[in-house]
Design a protein around this motif. Structure first.
Motif, mmCIF file in Angstrom:
data_model
loop_
_atom_site.group_PDB
_atom_site.id
_atom_site.type_symbol
_atom_site.label_atom_id
_atom_site.label_comp_id
_atom_site.label_asym_id
_atom_site.label_seq_id
_atom_site.Cartn_x
_atom_site.Cartn_y
_atom_site.Cartn_z
ATOM 1 N N MET A 1 0.843 -1.194 0.000
ATOM 2 C CA MET A 1 0.000 0.000 0.000
ATOM 3 C C MET A 1 0.885 1.255 0.000
ATOM 4 N N LEU A 2 0.406 2.274 -0.666
ATOM 5 C CA LEU A 2 1.107 3.566 -0.687
ATOM 6 C C LEU A 2 1.213 4.119 0.738
ATOM 7 N N THR A 3 2.390 4.638 1.073
ATOM 8 C CA THR A 3 2.559 5.318 2.365
ATOM 9 C C THR A 3 2.886 6.785 2.107
ATOM 10 N N ILE A 4 2.185 7.671 2.831
ATOM 11 C CA ILE A 4 2.472 9.105 2.747
ATOM 12 C C ILE A 4 3.025 9.547 4.096
ATOM 13 N N HIS A 5 4.248 10.059 4.093
ATOM 14 C CA HIS A 5 4.862 10.588 5.311
ATOM 15 C C HIS A 5 4.611 12.088 5.329
ATOM 16 N N GLY A 6 3.895 12.546 6.351
ATOM 17 C CA GLY A 6 3.621 13.982 6.455
ATOM 18 C C GLY A 6 2.211 14.209 6.955
ATOM 19 N N VAL A 7 2.093 15.185 7.842
ATOM 20 C CA VAL A 7 0.766 15.570 8.329
ATOM 21 C C VAL A 7 -0.007 16.230 7.177
ATOM 22 N N THR A 8 -1.322 16.296 7.338
ATOM 23 C CA THR A 8 -2.140 16.880 6.259
ATOM 24 C C THR A 8 -1.981 18.397 6.218
ATOM 25 N N ARG A 9 -1.606 19.010 7.357
ATOM 26 C CA ARG A 9 -1.306 20.454 7.361
ATOM 27 C C ARG A 9 0.112 20.669 6.843
ATOM 28 N N HIS A 50 12.999 16.523 11.874
ATOM 29 C CA HIS A 50 14.379 16.370 12.388
ATOM 30 C C HIS A 50 14.661 14.939 12.840
ATOM 31 N N SER A 51 13.636 14.104 12.941
ATOM 32 C CA SER A 51 13.818 12.766 13.518
ATOM 33 C C SER A 51 14.758 11.929 12.657
ATOM 34 N N ALA A 52 15.645 11.191 13.327
ATOM 35 C CA ALA A 52 16.648 10.398 12.601
ATOM 36 C C ALA A 52 15.976 9.416 11.648
ATOM 37 N N ASP A 53 14.890 8.779 12.094
ATOM 38 C CA ASP A 53 14.213 7.797 11.226
ATOM 39 C C ASP A 53 13.673 8.456 9.966
ATOM 40 N N PHE A 54 13.161 9.681 10.123
ATOM 41 C CA PHE A 54 12.609 10.370 8.950
ATOM 42 C C PHE A 54 13.728 10.833 8.018
ATOM 43 N N LEU A 55 14.847 11.277 8.603
ATOM 44 C CA LEU A 55 15.954 11.777 7.769
ATOM 45 C C LEU A 55 16.566 10.680 6.892
ATOM 46 N N LYS A 56 16.357 9.414 7.309
ATOM 47 C CA LYS A 56 16.827 8.315 6.449
ATOM 48 C C LYS A 56 16.039 8.295 5.144
ATOM 49 N N LEU A 57 14.767 8.701 5.217
ATOM 50 C CA LEU A 57 13.906 8.727 4.022
ATOM 51 C C LEU A 57 14.079 10.022 3.246
ATOM 52 N N SER A 58 14.274 11.121 3.997
ATOM 53 C CA SER A 58 14.299 12.449 3.392
ATOM 54 C C SER A 58 15.515 13.209 3.873
ATOM 55 N N PRO A 59 16.655 13.058 3.192
ATOM 56 C CA PRO A 59 17.857 13.781 3.620
ATOM 57 C C PRO A 59 17.614 15.287 3.692
ATOM 58 N N ALA A 60 16.665 15.800 2.911
ATOM 59 C CA ALA A 60 16.363 17.234 2.934
ATOM 60 C C ALA A 60 15.554 17.603 4.178
ATOM 61 N N GLY A 69 5.794 1.035 -3.287
ATOM 62 C CA GLY A 69 6.632 -0.132 -3.594
ATOM 63 C C GLY A 69 8.061 0.187 -3.218
ATOM 64 N N ASP A 70 8.978 -0.004 -4.172
ATOM 65 C CA ASP A 70 10.397 0.254 -3.901
ATOM 66 C C ASP A 70 10.761 1.728 -4.045
ATOM 67 N N LEU A 71 9.822 2.502 -4.542
ATOM 68 C CA LEU A 71 10.109 3.921 -4.810
ATOM 69 C C LEU A 71 9.923 4.768 -3.556
ATOM 70 N N VAL A 72 10.958 5.541 -3.219
ATOM 71 C CA VAL A 72 10.847 6.557 -2.161
ATOM 72 C C VAL A 72 10.973 7.895 -2.870
ATOM 73 N N LEU A 73 9.948 8.743 -2.739
ATOM 74 C CA LEU A 73 9.925 9.966 -3.547
ATOM 75 C C LEU A 73 9.564 11.162 -2.687
ATOM 76 N N SER A 74 10.339 12.227 -2.858
ATOM 77 C CA SER A 74 10.006 13.486 -2.188
ATOM 78 C C SER A 74 9.581 14.487 -3.266
ATOM 79 N N GLU A 75 9.363 15.732 -2.869
ATOM 80 C CA GLU A 75 8.829 16.795 -3.733
ATOM 81 C C GLU A 75 7.354 16.480 -4.033
ATOM 82 N N SER A 76 6.497 17.231 -3.382
ATOM 83 C CA SER A 76 5.060 16.951 -3.461
ATOM 84 C C SER A 76 4.529 16.903 -4.894
#
Ligand SMILES: N[C@@H](CCC(=O)N[C@@H](CS)C(=O)NCC(=O)O)C(=O)O
Length: 219
Positions: A1-9, A50-60, A69-76
């Motif tokens: 299933m698709l996962t979205i990291h980020g609050v809705t605000r 700033h969380s270390a776990d999140f920074l592994k996904l999003s260096p920015a 799936g295998d794709l990790v993508l940033s930039e909305s």
């Protein structure tokens, strides 16, 4: 299933709105912006940019990020364009030409509108622009937005939508960027076709669902 990291605000709203349009189920991990927390680095701080776990996904260190799936993508906007392309019409492109024009409008919004629209949003949010500096910043941003809004006005008055004569990811992306400037009534009133189109975009059940979810989150 698709996962979205980020609050809705956050700019995750763009992806969530599209998922609701598509009827696409997703898991949401409510990573919050560090700047909204008193001490984002405290051991008991909620998961944040700033969380270390999140920074592994999003260096920015920025939300949103999706995992598809295998794709990790940033930039909305890359995320919405990817999902729309993957799921095809009506929200995604019918062919390479529509795909190119959807990219064009999304880049136009990101590079020509977003920064000034954010100046309007943040300065309105900070004490209703009562300070002289805030008013000057808003006036300057609004002046800079006249040109891209005139481009949109001209296109929307003739075509009703940005691409293909139907509501697509291009409308969604540009509408979400322009939302930041929407509080500037005087600016928006100069562009009736843009205002009517934005109203239509935001009247869509999928937008309203996302917006209700957003309002339900703590400020
Ligand atoms: N161009 C990026 C901008 C991402 C961005 O700036 N996100 C903000 C929230 S909407 C953020 O994560 N800020 C984190 C922080 O400042 O701690 C996108 O469209 O995804």
């Amino acid at each position: 299933m698709l996962t979205i990291h980020g609050v809705t605000r956050s700019r995750a709203s763009r992806i969530i709105w599209l998922c609701h349009e598509l009827g696409l189920p997703f898991k949401q991990v409510p990573v919050i912006q560090a700047y909204r927390l008193a001490d984002p680095d405290a051991p008991d701080a909620p998961l944040n940019t700033h969380s270390a776990d999140f920074l592994k996904l999003s260096p920015a260190g920025a939300i949103p990020v999706i995992q598809d799936g295998d794709l990790v993508l940033s930039e909305s906007l890359a995320c919405t364009l990817h999902l729309a392309r993957k799921h095809g019409q009506p929200f995604g492109p019918a062919d390479a030409i529509e795909d190119a024009v959807m990219l064009q409008w999304s880049f136009y919004a990101a590079t020509t509108i977003e920064q000034d629209a954010l100046v309007i949003l943040f300065n309105h949010a900070r004490g209703q622009a009562q300070s002289g500096a805030a008013q000057a910043a808003i006036a300057h941003a609004a002046e800079r937005l006249v040109r891209p809004l005139a481009v949109l006005e001209n296109h929307l008055a003739r075509h009703g939508h940005l691409v293909g004569g139907r509501f697509t990811v291009a409308d969604l992306n540009v509408a979400e960027v322009l939302r930041y400037a929407q509080g500037h009534g005087e600016l928006m009133a100069q562009f009736p076709a843009v205002m009517a189109w934005l109203d239509d975009c935001q009247a869509r059940p999928a937008f309203r669902k996302m917006w209700q979810e957003r309002l339900a989150e703590p400020e």
